[in-house]
Design an enzyme around this catalytic site. Structure first.
Site, PDB file in Angstrom:
ATOM      1  N   ASP A 145       0.853  -1.180   0.000  1.00 42.37           N
ATOM      2  CA  ASP A 145       0.000   0.000   0.000  1.00 42.37           C
ATOM      3  C   ASP A 145       0.891   1.233   0.000  1.00 42.37           C
ATOM      4  OD1 ASP A 145      -2.032  -1.800   0.169  1.00 42.37           O
ATOM      5  OD2 ASP A 145      -2.792  -1.133   2.113  1.00 42.37           O
TER       6      ASP A 145
ATOM      7  N   ASP B 202     -15.399  -3.490  -0.801  1.00 42.02           N
ATOM      8  CA  ASP B 202     -14.970  -3.277   0.578  1.00 42.02           C
ATOM      9  C   ASP B 202     -16.214  -3.077   1.428  1.00 42.02           C
ATOM     10  OD1 ASP B 202     -12.427  -3.262  -0.544  1.00 42.02           O
ATOM     11  OD2 ASP B 202     -12.451  -1.086  -0.791  1.00 42.02           O
TER      12      ASP B 202
END
Length: 241
Positions: free
Chosen positions: A8, A127
């Site tokens: 990330d 998500d």
């Protein structure tokens, strides 16, 4: 089942968040491309990349690091974060990214996602917080159930669905196997688990379902609760290869 190590990116550095909160970012490397090389040496085939700044800004924000990672490893790469239009998709494809992840736009404009899936290698990122879809870098929660969104993309050319239980992400509390399986069953699409992976037990639990195509590993590797090399070996053994 594939194991996809995650990098990330925030401000050019490799970080991990807890429950998607940017202020929780912990830096693990100033040179993310070196991590990619490490994953490749361990036996990975794929790399999961997220442009965290891009997810919030709605446009690419870590291009320099993404280019450096691409140039320094031979892994297949999937990338998400801030991809909202076809121009950005083409830009990343030209850069050598193998698959693009469309998240927030999948809720707001599913027709666009389906059109892109007919032309490019696309994964849908779903998500969820308490079963409902989170968007805009997890800053907002929609009124749509995650399973309903997954079902909407059945038979439209989407290569994979990446489902994240936001409440577990970065917590090392264990992956949500039931949630992952529910997404796979609703969509009929290869489904990749994300969020909460802690150790080899999580990898084995997902593999045992026979319904999960992959799992993303982040903090478990960075914090040392999962021996990633052993995880690759175990999955290869289970597959008989």
């Amino acid at each position: 089942m594939e194991i996809l190590p995650a990098i990330d990116l925030k401000d050019g550095k490799a970080v991990r968040l807890t429950k998607g909160l940017m202020e929780s970012a912990k830096i693990y490397s100033d040179e993310p491309w070196q991590l990619a090389k490490t994953f490749e040496e361990m036996g990975s085939k794929w790399l999961h990349l997220v442009d965290l700044n891009g997810a919030f800004a709605g446009e690419p924000k870590n291009l320099e690091q993404i280019e450096k990672i691409r140039k320094n490893c031979n892994l297949k790469m999937e990338l998400g974060g801030g991809i909202r239009d076809e121009e950005t998709i083409r830009r990343y494809i030209d850069l050598g990214i193998d698959r693009l992840i469309l998240g927030s736009i999948a809720v707001k404009d599913p027709a666009f996602v389906k059109a892109m899936a007919a032309k490019y290698p696309i994964a849908v990122g779903i998500d969820a917080i308490d079963g409902y879809v989170a968007v805009e870098g997890w800053a907002e929660v929609s009124r749509m159930k995650a399973t309903d969104l997954a079902r909407a993309f059945a038979d439209c050319g989407v290569e994979a669905i990446i489902c994240t239980d936001v409440g577990r992400d970065g917590t090392l509390s264990g992956v949500n196997v039931d949630f992952t399986v529910s997404i796979a069953e609703a969509s009929g699409i290869d489904t990749i688990a994300s969020g909460g992976v802690k150790d080899l037990g999580d990898i084995e639990a997902l593999h045992a379902t026979g319904k999960v195509a992959g799992v993303i590993v982040g903090k478990a590797f960075y914090e040392g609760t999962l021996d990633l090399r052993k995880a690759f070996e175990r999955v290869r053994e289970a597959a008989g290869r």
